[in-house]
Design a protein around this motif. Structure first.
Motif, PDB file in Angstrom:
ATOM      1  N   VAL A   1     -20.549  44.287 -92.917  1.00 20.90           N
ATOM      2  CA  VAL A   1     -20.570  44.500 -94.351  1.00 20.90           C
ATOM      3  C   VAL A   1     -20.400  45.960 -94.712  1.00 20.90           C
ATOM      4  O   VAL A   1     -21.308  46.624 -95.123  1.00 20.90           O
ATOM      5  CB  VAL A   1     -21.859  43.928 -94.959  1.00 20.90           C
ATOM      6  CG1 VAL A   1     -21.763  42.447 -95.083  1.00 20.90           C
ATOM      7  CG2 VAL A   1     -23.048  44.276 -94.116  1.00 20.90           C
TER       8      VAL A   1
ATOM      9  N   CYS B   1     -21.669  52.549 -97.527  1.00 16.64           N
ATOM     10  CA  CYS B   1     -22.498  51.863 -96.531  1.00 16.64           C
ATOM     11  C   CYS B   1     -23.736  51.306 -97.233  1.00 16.64           C
ATOM     12  O   CYS B   1     -23.877  51.407 -98.438  1.00 16.64           O
ATOM     13  CB  CYS B   1     -22.983  52.823 -95.466  1.00 16.64           C
ATOM     14  SG  CYS B   1     -21.753  53.899 -94.836  1.00 16.64           S
ATOM     15  N   GLY B   2     -24.608  50.774 -96.450  1.00 12.93           N
ATOM     16  CA  GLY B   2     -25.918  50.398 -96.976  1.00 12.93           C
ATOM     17  C   GLY B   2     -26.054  48.941 -97.329  1.00 12.93           C
ATOM     18  O   GLY B   2     -27.107  48.510 -97.766  1.00 12.93           O
ATOM     19  N   TYR B   3     -25.000  48.145 -97.138  1.00 15.13           N
ATOM     20  CA  TYR B   3     -25.127  46.730 -97.468  1.00 15.13           C
ATOM     21  C   TYR B   3     -26.011  46.003 -96.462  1.00 15.13           C
ATOM     22  O   TYR B   3     -26.392  44.868 -96.681  1.00 15.13           O
ATOM     23  CB  TYR B   3     -23.745  46.079 -97.558  1.00 15.13           C
ATOM     24  CG  TYR B   3     -23.024  46.504 -98.805  1.00 15.13           C
ATOM     25  CD1 TYR B   3     -23.281  45.875-100.016  1.00 15.13           C
ATOM     26  CD2 TYR B   3     -22.131  47.562 -98.795  1.00 15.13           C
ATOM     27  CE1 TYR B   3     -22.657  46.282-101.173  1.00 15.13           C
ATOM     28  CE2 TYR B   3     -21.504  47.989 -99.942  1.00 15.13           C
ATOM     29  CZ  TYR B   3     -21.774  47.339-101.127  1.00 15.13           C
ATOM     30  OH  TYR B   3     -21.162  47.753-102.279  1.00 15.13           O
ATOM     31  N   ILE B   4     -26.283  46.630 -95.348  1.00 13.79           N
ATOM     32  CA  ILE B   4     -27.215  46.028 -94.403  1.00 13.79           C
ATOM     33  C   ILE B   4     -28.259  47.073 -94.002  1.00 13.79           C
ATOM     34  O   ILE B   4     -28.774  47.085 -92.899  1.00 13.79           O
ATOM     35  CB  ILE B   4     -26.453  45.358 -93.227  1.00 13.79           C
ATOM     36  CG1 ILE B   4     -27.342  44.580 -92.281  1.00 13.79           C
ATOM     37  CG2 ILE B   4     -25.617  46.336 -92.463  1.00 13.79           C
ATOM     38  CD1 ILE B   4     -27.663  43.237 -92.746  1.00 13.79           C
ATOM     39  N   HIS B   5     -28.589  47.943 -94.940  1.00 14.05           N
ATOM     40  CA  HIS B   5     -29.649  48.920 -94.681  1.00 14.05           C
ATOM     41  C   HIS B   5     -31.002  48.208 -94.740  1.00 14.05           C
ATOM     42  O   HIS B   5     -31.425  47.771 -95.791  1.00 14.05           O
ATOM     43  CB  HIS B   5     -29.595  50.036 -95.710  1.00 14.05           C
ATOM     44  CG  HIS B   5     -30.765  50.947 -95.645  1.00 14.05           C
ATOM     45  ND1 HIS B   5     -31.050  51.678 -94.516  1.00 14.05           N
ATOM     46  CD2 HIS B   5     -31.751  51.220 -96.523  1.00 14.05           C
ATOM     47  CE1 HIS B   5     -32.159  52.366 -94.728  1.00 14.05           C
ATOM     48  NE2 HIS B   5     -32.595  52.103 -95.934  1.00 14.05           N
TER      49      HIS B   5
END
Ligand code: SF4
Lengths: 213, 522
Positions: B178, B197-201
C-alpha cells in the motif's frame, strides 16, 4: 431454500451452521414460487462458483493469500482464481492485513464502489480486531467498525487451508440468497449485516467417511 | 554507543567536515529522540563506505514549542525522507529542508506521536473517514534574528497545476502493498514523483515503549515478513549485546541457517513477483512452488510458515528437529537444479531483457547517498553487505562471495538476487553438517531488563541492512526503540531514478527495487 451443499465437505462438518440455518429460516418464512425458486438456485450456483475478489492485501496476510493462488493451494479449484484490481468488477473484498487510520477511508470507499451483491472477508487477526497492533494509535480495531463483514478468518496469518475454508463458508452463504420475490436476507437499505459467520479452525475431514459417500 | 553531542551552531559545518574529510558518506541511521526535560534531538550514525568506520553524532534543542534543527539532506540525500519522518513523529522542523511535510500520518493528524507527552486518546485523533486532501503546498519556516520562529506560508508546489498528474495506489498491484505515488507526467515521461507512505503505519515503535522486550520480539516478524528471521535476529542480538548474554555456538549455527533459508525464500518471492508484474505467470508459479519447500522446513522446526517467532533472547524457541539437516540438504540440491529453469523461462526471455536492461539505473554515488543497501546497492557496485562489513553470528567463519554488479539497472538488481540464492545455498551447505552439539538456548532471567545506555545491532536482511537502536533507562521496556527500515532508502531513491523514465518502466523499477511496505512504514 435448502441447506447449501459444498462438494467434498459434508454439511455437518462445517462450523457455525446455526447462523446459516437462522438465515434460511428467515428467507423461508415467505413462500416462493417453484419456478422462481429454481431460478434462484441456478443463479446462486453460478455465483458461488465464481467468486471474484478484489485484491486488497495490505500486509503479511496478503502473502498467504498469494500462496493460495500459486501451485500448491491453487484456489482455482474452487472458482476463486480471478482477482480483480478494480472494485467495480469484484464480488467480494478480501481484507488481508492491517487497516490503519490512513487506510480506513480508502477501504470504505473501495467497498462503496463495489456493485451489489458484495461480500467482505476479514482475513487475519489484524482485519478482525487489530490483532497484535490493537493498542496502537494508528490501527483500526477491526474492519467491521466501518464495513459489514461476512466471514472472519482468524490467524496470524491464517493458513491457506483456513482461508479456503473461510471462502467455502462464504460460498454457502451465497448459495442461500434470494433474488426473485420475497425478501433477501442481505442488508436492508442502510442497515449493517449483523450475521457474520465465524470461522474457528478448519474441520478435520474424515477421508474414510468421504470415500463412502 | 556514545554519540558526540554537537552544538547547533557548529553543526552544519562539522557535518560537512565529517563527510568531506573523514569520508563519512553513508548515513546509516537518523533517529529522532525525545529526552523529556533535556529536549528533543536527533542521533546520526555515519559510516565510511570504504573503511566501515562508524561515527555517532547527536544534536538537541530544548525548545519544545518550536524545535528547529539544521538539515543534513544536502549532504546525504536519504535524510530528506528521514527528516520528514522525524518531523512527523517529533515535530522537529529542519531548516532549509525542501519539503517539510508529514511522511506517514495524515496531514490533519493532531500532535506528534513519538513524543513522550503525546496524548493517545481517541477523542483527539479519531478514525477520520473523510478522504485526506493532498497538500501540494508546504509551510516554510524562517529563523528570525531573535531566534524566534516565523512562519511564512511559502507556496512550494510539489507538483504544479499544469502538469498531468496520475495517481497510483494506495491499492494497486504493482506497488507491492500500500504505497501511493503521485506522478507528474509529460507525455509518457515522468517529470516528478511524490511518494506517500503511511498507509500501513502501525506505530510499532511507540507501542514497543509500553511492551516488555520479549513482547516486542513478536512485532519484529511483522515488519518485513519476508525477513522475519533476520529482523528478530537483529533485535535479539541487540538485547543480548546489551545484557552481556553469550549465546551458544549451536544457536549461532541455527540462526545463520535460518537467516539464509529466509533469504532464499524472500528472493524466490521477489522473482515471482517481479515476473508477475512483467506479465510472466509461469515464473510466478515456479517461484512459489519452490518457496513452499522452504516453508515446509520452517513449519516443521518453528511451527509457523510465514511468521515463525523463532529467535528468542538467548537462543531459539525450540531445537531443530532430527530430520532437519537431511531435509535442508535435499532442498539445497533441489533448488540448485531449479535456478536454470528460472533463467530459461524468465531471465533469458527477450521481453524480460528488453524491459530490464538499462532501465532504472542508480549510480554508485547515488546508491550510497541514498543509503540503498541490500541487492539494490550491490547491483550498483557498492559492497554494502552487513555480513561482510560487520560480521555477526558465524558469517566470519564461512566462505562466501559478495555478489556485486556494476551497472545498477533493473537487470543487475534482478541478477544479484538470483546469484544470492546460490550463495546462500553455498553458505548453508558449509555448515549444515557440522552444527555443534549444545544447548539451543541459554538460561536468562525471567524478567529482562537492559542496563542503562544506548545499543545498536544490525543484520543483513533480505533486502538490505536492518538495524535496531535501543535506548534503555534500565526499565523492563525500552525508552526508545528504532528500527532501520530497509525499504525507506529505496523509495527515497525512486524520485531520482524515475525522473525522465517512461511510466511503463515504473513497474519494472518498483519490482526490482524489492521493497516491502510494512517495513517502510513500521
Ligand atoms: S494478522 Fe498477523 S499476519 Fe495478518 S496482517 Fe496482521 S500481523 Fe500480519
Amino acid at each position: 431454500m435448502k441447506k447449501p451443499n459444498i462438494k467434498s465437505i459434508p454439511y455437518e462438518e462445517f462450523k457455525d451452521n446455526e447462523t446459516l440455518e437462522a438465515l434460511i429460516k428467515e428467507i423461508n418464512s415467505e413462500r416462493t414460487n417453484v419456478v422462481v425458486g429454481a431460478l434462484d438456485d441456478l443463479i446462486n450456483w453460478g455465483r458461488s462458483n465464481s467468486m471474484w475478489s478484489l485484491t486488497f492485501a495490505t500486509s503479511c496476510c496478503g502473502i498467504e493469500f498469494m500462496s493460495l493462488g500459486a501451485a500448491r493451494y491453487d484456489f482455482a479449484r474452487f472458482g476463486f482464481e480471478v482477482t480483480r484490481n478494480s472494485p467495480r468488477q469484484a464480488d467480494l473484498i478480501m481484507v488481508a492485513g492491517t487497516i490503519t487510520h490512513k487506510m480506513a477511508p480508502v477501504l470504505k470507499r473501495l467497498y462503496d464502489q463495489m456493485a451489489d451483491p458484495k461480500y467482505v472477508v476479514a482475513v487475519g487477526g489484524c482485519a478482525i480486531s487489530g490483532g497484535p497492533f490493537k493498542s496502537s494509535y494508528h490501527v483500526l480495531n477491526g474492519v467491521d467498525k466501518i464495513i459489514p463483514v461476512d466471514v472472519y478468518i482468524p490467524g496470524c496469518p491464517p493458513r491457506p487451508e483456513a482461508i479456503l475454508y473461510g471462502m467455502m463458508q462464504l460460498q454457502r452463504k451465497v448459495k442461500i440468497e434470494k433474488f426473485f420475490g420475497g425478501k433477501n436476507h442481505r442488508a436492508k437499505k442502510g442497515e449493517m449485516n449483523n450475521d457474520p459467520i465465524i470461522v474457528t479452525n478448519a474441520p478435520i475431514i474424515d477421508n474414510e467417511k468421504l470415500s463412502k459417500e | 554507543m556514545n554519540p558526540i553531542f554537537i552544538d547547533i551552531k557548529e553543526f552544519p559545518q562539522r557535518m560537512q567536515e565529517y563527510k568531506d574529510l573523514k569520508g563519512m558518506d553513508f548515513l546509516r541511521e537518523l533517529i529522532g529522540m525525545d529526552w523529556g526535560e533535556e529536549g528533543l534531538g536527533v542521533i546520526y550514525i555515519l559510516e565510511n563506505s570504504d573503511t566501515h568506520e562508524n561515527l555517532e553524532i547527536a544534536i538537541k534543542t530544548t525548545d519544545r514549542e518550536h524545535p528547529t534543527l539544521p538539515t543534513v539532506c544536502h549532504l546525504w540525500s536519504v535524510a530528506e525522507l528521514y527528516e520528514r519522518e522525524v518531523y512527523d513523529f517529533f515535530g522537529i522542523h529542519f531548516t532549509d529542508h525542501p519539503d517539510m511535510r508529514r511522511l506517514f500520518l495524515r496531514n490533519d493528524w493532531v500532535g506528534y506521536p513519538l513524543r513522550k507527552d503525546y496524548d493517545e486518546s481517541e477523542a483527539i485523533n479519531p478514525v477520520r473517514m473523510e478522504s485526506e486532501i493532498t497538500e501540494d503546498v508546504q509551510r516554510e519556516y524562517e529563523i528570525k534574528e531573535e531566534a524566534e520562529l516565523k512562519k511564512i506560508n511559502a507556496q512550494t508546489n510539489r507538483i504544479s497545476g499544469d502538469q498531468y498528474v496520475i495517481n497510483i495506489g494506495p491499492q494497486h498491484p504493482a506497488t507491492h502493498g500500500v504505497l501511493r505515488f503521485r506522478l507528474a507526467l509529460e507525455g509518457e515521461e515522468i517529470r516528478k514523483i511524490d511518494i506517500h507512505c503511511g498507509y500501513i503505519h502501525r506505530g510499532i515503535e511507540k507501542m514497543s515503549e509500553k511492551l516488555t522486550y520479549p513482547q516486542i520480539l513478536g512485532l519484529t516478524d511483522r515488519l518485513d515478513y519476508l525477513s522475519a528471521h533476520q529482523n528478530r535476529h537483529a533485535l535479539c542480538m541487540c538485547i543480548e549485546k546489551a545484557m552481556g548474554i553469550e549465546v551458544t555456538d549451536r544457536t549461532q549455527y541455527i540462526r545463520t541457517i535460518m537467516d539464509e533459508l529466509q533469504r532464499i525464500d524472500s528472493h524466490l518471492l521477489f522473482l515471482s513477483c517481479a515476473a508477475m508484474d512483467l506479465g510472466a505467470i509461469t515464473a510466478f508459479i515456479y517461484g512459489f512452488r519452490d518457496r513452499e519447500k522452504i516453508l515446509d522446513i520452517f513449519e516443521e522446526v518453528t511451527g509457523g510458515r510465514l511468521i515463525q517467532n523463532y529467535n528468542t533472547i538467548g537462543g531459539v524457541q525450540a531445537d531443530i528437529t532430527p530430520g532437519f539437516a537431511k531435509k535442508v540438504k535435499e532442498y539445497c540440491e533441489y533448488q540448485k537444479s531449479k535456478i536454470k529453469e528460472y533463467n530459461d523461462v524468465f531471465t533469458n526471455n527477450i521481453i524480460t531483457q528488453l524491459r530490464m536492461k538499462g532501465v532504472g539505473r542508480i549510480t554508485l554515488d547515488d546508491a550510497i547517498s541514498y543509503g540503498c543497501t541490500g541487492g539494490t546497492g550491490r547491483a550498483s557496485g557498492w559492497a554494502c553487505d552487513v555480513r561482510k562489513r560487520h560480521p555477526y553470528a558465524i558469517y566470519d567463519k564461512v566462505e562466501f562471495k559478495e555478489i556485486i554488479y556494476k551497472r545498477g539497472d533493473c537487470y543487475d538488481r534482478f541478477k544479484v538476487r538470483i546469484d544470492e540464492i546460490k550463495e546462500s545455498i553455498h553458505i548453508i551447505e558449509q555448515i549444515i553438517d557440522n552444527i555443534p552439539e549444545g544447548d539451543y538456548k541459554v538460561k536468562t532471567k525471567p524478567i529482562i531488563r537492559i542496563p542503562e545506555g544506548q545499543y545498536t545491532a544490525a543484520v543483513e536482511g533480505s533486502r538490505g541492512e536492518f538495524g535496531v537502536f535501543i535506548e534503555s533507562h534500565g526499565e523492563k521496556s525500552p525508552y526508545r526503540i528504532k528500527f532501520r527500515p530497509m525499504g525507506l532508502p529505496l523509495i527515497a531513491a525512486m524520485h531520482k531514478i524515475l525522473k525522465g523514465t517512461k511510466i511503463a518502466d515504473l513497474i519494472a523499477i518498483g519490482a526490482t527495487l524489492d521493497y516491502v511496505i510494512p517495513d517502510i512504514d513500521r
